[in-house]
Every structure is written in C-alpha cells, then in structure tokens.
Scaffold this motif. Structure first.
Motif, PDB file in Angstrom:
ATOM      1  N   LEU A 269     -57.695  20.004 -51.157  1.00  0.00           N
ATOM      2  CA  LEU A 269     -57.585  20.562 -52.753  1.00  0.00           C
ATOM      3  C   LEU A 269     -57.995  18.522 -53.004  1.00  0.00           C
ATOM      4  N   ARG A 270     -58.128  18.665 -54.717  1.00  0.00           N
ATOM      5  CA  ARG A 270     -58.496  17.253 -55.163  1.00  0.00           C
ATOM      6  C   ARG A 270     -57.736  17.018 -56.396  1.00  0.00           C
ATOM      7  N   ASP A 271     -56.688  18.055 -56.062  1.00  0.00           N
ATOM      8  CA  ASP A 271     -56.304  17.692 -57.992  1.00  0.00           C
ATOM      9  C   ASP A 271     -54.842  17.261 -57.251  1.00  0.00           C
ATOM     10  N   ASP A 272     -54.155  16.154 -57.308  1.00  0.00           N
ATOM     11  CA  ASP A 272     -53.142  14.979 -56.461  1.00  0.00           C
ATOM     12  C   ASP A 272     -51.967  16.158 -57.332  1.00  0.00           C
ATOM     13  N   GLN A 273     -52.218  16.400 -58.742  1.00  0.00           N
ATOM     14  CA  GLN A 273     -51.083  16.261 -58.771  1.00  0.00           C
ATOM     15  C   GLN A 273     -50.590  18.123 -58.397  1.00  0.00           C
ATOM     16  N   GLU A 274     -51.118  18.755 -58.318  1.00  0.00           N
ATOM     17  CA  GLU A 274     -51.417  20.444 -57.110  1.00  0.00           C
ATOM     18  C   GLU A 274     -50.814  20.234 -55.952  1.00  0.00           C
TER      19      GLU A 274
ATOM     20  N   ARG B  34     -44.674  13.108 -59.969  1.00  0.00           N
ATOM     21  CA  ARG B  34     -44.812  13.896 -61.064  1.00  0.00           C
ATOM     22  C   ARG B  34     -44.219  13.396 -62.454  1.00  0.00           C
TER      23      ARG B  34
ATOM     24  N   SER C 278     -50.076   8.395 -60.412  1.00  0.00           N
ATOM     25  CA  SER C 278     -50.036   9.229 -59.363  1.00  0.00           C
ATOM     26  C   SER C 278     -51.806   8.869 -58.729  1.00  0.00           C
TER      27      SER C 278
ATOM     28  N   ARG D 226     -54.693   9.615 -57.896  1.00  0.00           N
ATOM     29  CA  ARG D 226     -56.199   9.548 -58.810  1.00  0.00           C
ATOM     30  C   ARG D 226     -56.025   8.241 -59.800  1.00  0.00           C
ATOM     31  N   HIS D 227     -55.148   8.115 -60.452  1.00  0.00           N
ATOM     32  CA  HIS D 227     -54.565   7.636 -61.762  1.00  0.00           C
ATOM     33  C   HIS D 227     -54.154   5.839 -61.706  1.00  0.00           C
TER      34      HIS D 227
END
Length: 234
Positions: A29-34, A195, A201, A203-204
């Motif tokens: 997955l490329r969604d760090d929050q997920e 979270r 996070s 990505r940010h």
C-alpha cells in the motif's frame, strides 16, 4: 462448548485483521495512514492476553494463588514505552522488526505445550505485522530525527535461554509472554501517536528532513529487486 466458540471467534477476528488488505511482496500500500491504521489494530489485538498468555497460564497450571502473582514481566527483555517513544520513526520500525523476530524464535522455545493452532495464529499475525513494517519503511524519508537509544534501553535481542528445571521454565515462559503483551501495548501507543500527528507521518515529513541524507536503513531501489516479505533492508 462456549470456550470453543470464543476461541473460534477469536481466531476469526485475527484472520480478518491479518488479511484486511493482504500485502503481497512488491505490492505494498502507498497510503501511510492506512498502513498505520492496520499496524495499530494489529498491535492492539496482539496486546490482548487472551491470545497467548491466558492459555499458557491455564495449561501450565499457574492459575492458582501464589503462582499467578509470579507471572510478571522480566525487566530488560523488551523496551519500555518511553524508550520506544524516544526513537526516530525509522529506528522504531527497525527495533519493532527485530523484536518480533526475537519473539518468533522464543515462541518455539517457551510455548511447546500450547495447541499448535494458537502458535500458528500468533506466528501468522507477527509475520503480518512485519510485512506492514516493511511497506511503511518504504515511505519513510532518510532522516536522523533523534539519536539512537542505548542497547540497554531497548532490551536484549538474544533468544531466551531456558532452564532445565520444569517449574522455572514455566515461570520464564509466563514472564516472557507478559512482557510481550505489554510491549505490543506500547507499540500500539506509538502508532496511535503517529496517527494523531499526520503532519509528521512518513509521507508528510518536512523537506528539511528529506535533505539530511541517508541514515540507518537504505531506501528501496526498483532496480535491485524486491526484499522478502517483512524484511527490512540492512
């Protein structure tokens, strides 16, 4: 019958969480929050003593006054929550990955008397977490956020050495599982904090952090092939 239904429901929940969004090697997955959400849910479940410790205490006959009280975490085996919170994100993932490898080795040493289904479920769950760690590490910038803690603060990484004394071996296994469940609670707290701070996070992360240069784990490169599932780069 009721106990069997409870165990069956517990296993079903484990498998649903573990395979919520299966991560195939090279298909992260490329969604760090997920990923953080999945890791927190996994850690929250692994802290539940019903997963291993409660069964162990019952099977080993330690659920009696005077013995149950001796089942306390042995200091120094697992890092404290404060030590984990002090780590950089990259170092935290490295530490967590190493500790889970240590747990996999120790389960065989301590839990030979547990039903094979319990052991298989625990191992599958740990491997699922290691897979998500591998994926989340790919989203981290090469940053040196904080200094590395001392080895003493993180606890020993060597597999446990069990005594030949049967009773003492039971106590050691109980101590280890108590520490393991507490450790996973601390891990869940760290992911919960990540979270709650999405601006920090993976990505940010800030542009300044991205410019600090590589440190610790090296970034994955497409031309060098994929690492095995759950394995962090050395």
């Amino acid at each position: 019958m009721r106990a069997q239904l409870t165990r069956r429901a517990l296993l079903s929940l484990v498998l649903r969480l573990l395979f919520l969004k299966p991560v195939a090697t090279g298909n992260c997955l490329r969604d760090d929050q997920e990923l953080l959400k999945q890791l927190q849910h996994q850690a929250d479940f692994m802290q539940d003593t019903r997963m291993l410790l409660d069964h162990y205490i019952r099977i080993q006959g330690l659920d009696v006054p005077g013995l149950k009280e001796r089942c306390q975490e042995r200091p120094g085996v697992f890092p404290s929550e404060d030590a984990l919170q002090a780590l950089s994100r990259r170092s935290f993932l490295q530490t967590l990955n190493a500790k889970l490898s240590h747990v996999l080795q120790s389960l065989t040493a301590f839990l030979q008397d547990l039903p094979s289904q319990d052991l298989s479920t625990a191992k599958m769950y740990i491997l699922g977490v290691k897979s998500n760690i591998h994926c989340l590490a790919q989203l981290l910038p090469d940053s040196t956020e904080t200094a590395e803690p001392t080895q003493a603060g993180l606890g020993a990484s060597r597999p446990p050495t069990t005594t030949s004394d049967t009773f003492q071996r039971k106590i050691e296994g109980c101590e280890f599982l108590r520490g393991y469940h507490r450790f996973m609670h601390s891990v869940g707290q760290v992911f919960h904090k990540w979270r709650k701070n999405p601006s920090k996070s993976p990505r940010h992360s800030s542009h300044q952090a991205l410019q600090k240069g590589a440190h610790g784990m090296q970034p994955f490169t497409r031309g060098k092939g994929l690492l095995p599932r759950g394995q962090l780069p050395r």
